[in-house]
Design an enzyme around this catalytic site. Structure first.
Site, mmCIF file in Angstrom:
data_model
loop_
_atom_site.group_PDB
_atom_site.id
_atom_site.type_symbol
_atom_site.label_atom_id
_atom_site.label_comp_id
_atom_site.label_asym_id
_atom_site.label_seq_id
_atom_site.Cartn_x
_atom_site.Cartn_y
_atom_site.Cartn_z
ATOM 1 N N GLY A 59 3.407 7.226 0.163
ATOM 2 C CA GLY A 59 3.985 6.150 -0.051
ATOM 3 C C GLY A 59 3.152 4.915 -0.400
ATOM 4 N N CYS A 60 3.714 3.957 0.050
ATOM 5 C CA CYS A 60 2.910 2.535 -0.143
ATOM 6 C C CYS A 60 1.503 2.482 0.335
ATOM 7 C CB CYS A 60 3.719 1.326 0.401
ATOM 8 S SG CYS A 60 2.715 -0.236 0.350
ATOM 9 N N PHE A 61 0.586 2.394 -0.589
ATOM 10 C CA PHE A 61 -1.019 2.640 -0.113
ATOM 11 C C PHE A 61 -1.429 1.367 0.756
ATOM 12 C CE2 PHE A 61 -1.968 1.427 -4.851
ATOM 13 C CZ PHE A 61 -1.426 -0.012 -4.695
ATOM 14 N N TRP A 62 -0.656 0.260 0.969
ATOM 15 C CA TRP A 62 -0.803 -0.789 1.832
ATOM 16 C C TRP A 62 -0.944 -0.373 3.281
ATOM 17 C CZ3 TRP A 62 3.296 -4.701 0.074
ATOM 18 C CH2 TRP A 62 2.771 -5.335 -1.174
#
Length: 239
Positions: A59-62
């Site tokens: 998912g979102c790498f953040w």
């Protein structure tokens, strides 16, 4: 356009306290649920000398980067892209979902302090929901797929065996969809994506989707949790 894309384009508005951004950012997400407590892998990569590398996508790498920046034994966790070509390794192009890239994180770790198997256990437990196909929470598209990019055959075998182990144990209500394949290349993301969770702890997307992952890491993997994150900018300063 996903809620996260909207929130990124609206950072200025969020900074001004526009509540609509927060409302838009909320969506179905594993982050708002209890993390899944899972067994450790029965097989692990044999410890080797020197710094080792793992590359994963969830998912979102953040949020993925943020979790491993709070993990003991991780020397650096960099947000980036993997699965496509160098020509398309930029946020604008991967956002189309047609480049083959996934938002990925490259993890440099000390095998004397944390094993590859433990990195995978954290990945499957608190980082993301490995049963969601080509999406993660509010973010939809192949760029948000669950994937493990193995740097060698041993990593590939351990990852595949662990997935089989977890599926056999039925620790999830649905089968794991995580794809395991060889790492072709990893391309670091733009500077503004690095250390994003730490630099923007009040950003609505981070609050609703990613901060709970850090809390779950601290709760479930207390022995692996570190309070002070290991940031990319600090690693650059020391090189």
């Amino acid at each position: 356009m996903s809620p996260r894309h909207f929130s990124r384009l609206s950072l200025a508005a969020a900074a001004l306290g526009v509540l609509a951004v927060a409302a838009f950012a909320v969506g179905p997400s594993r982050a708002s649920e209890e993390a899944v407590v899972i067994p450790a892998p029965a097989a692990d990569v044999q410890a080797a000398d020197g710094i080792q590398t793992a590359v994963i996508a969830g998912g979102c790498f953040w949020g993925v980067q943020g979790v491993y920046q709070h993990t003991a034994g991780v020397l650096n966790a960099v947000s980036g892209y993997s699965g496509g070509s160098k020509m398309t390794a930029n946020y604008t192009m991967i956002g189309t979902g047609t480049t083959g890239h996934a938002e990925a994180v490259e993890i440099k770790y000390d095998p004397k302090k944390i094993s590859y198997g433990k990195i995978l256990q954290i990945f499957f437990s608190v980082v993301h929901d490995p049963t969601q196909l080509n999406r993660q929470g509010p973010d939809v598209g192949t760029q948000y797929r669950s994937a493990i990019f193995a740097v060698n055959d041993e990593q590939k075998k351990v990852a595949e065996a662990y997935i089989a182990q977890l599926n056999a144990a039925k620790v999830y209500k649905k089968p794991i969809v995580t794809k395991v394949g060889p790492l072709q290349a990893f391309y670091p993301a733009e500077d503004y994506h690095q250390d994003y969770l730490t630099l923007h702890p009040n950003q609505p997307y981070i609050v609703f989707n990613d901060i709970p992952k850090i809390e779950n890491l601290k709760k479930i993997f207390a022995e692996n949790y570190i309070e002070k994150p290991t940031l990319v900018r600090n690693a650059k300063a020391t090189n």
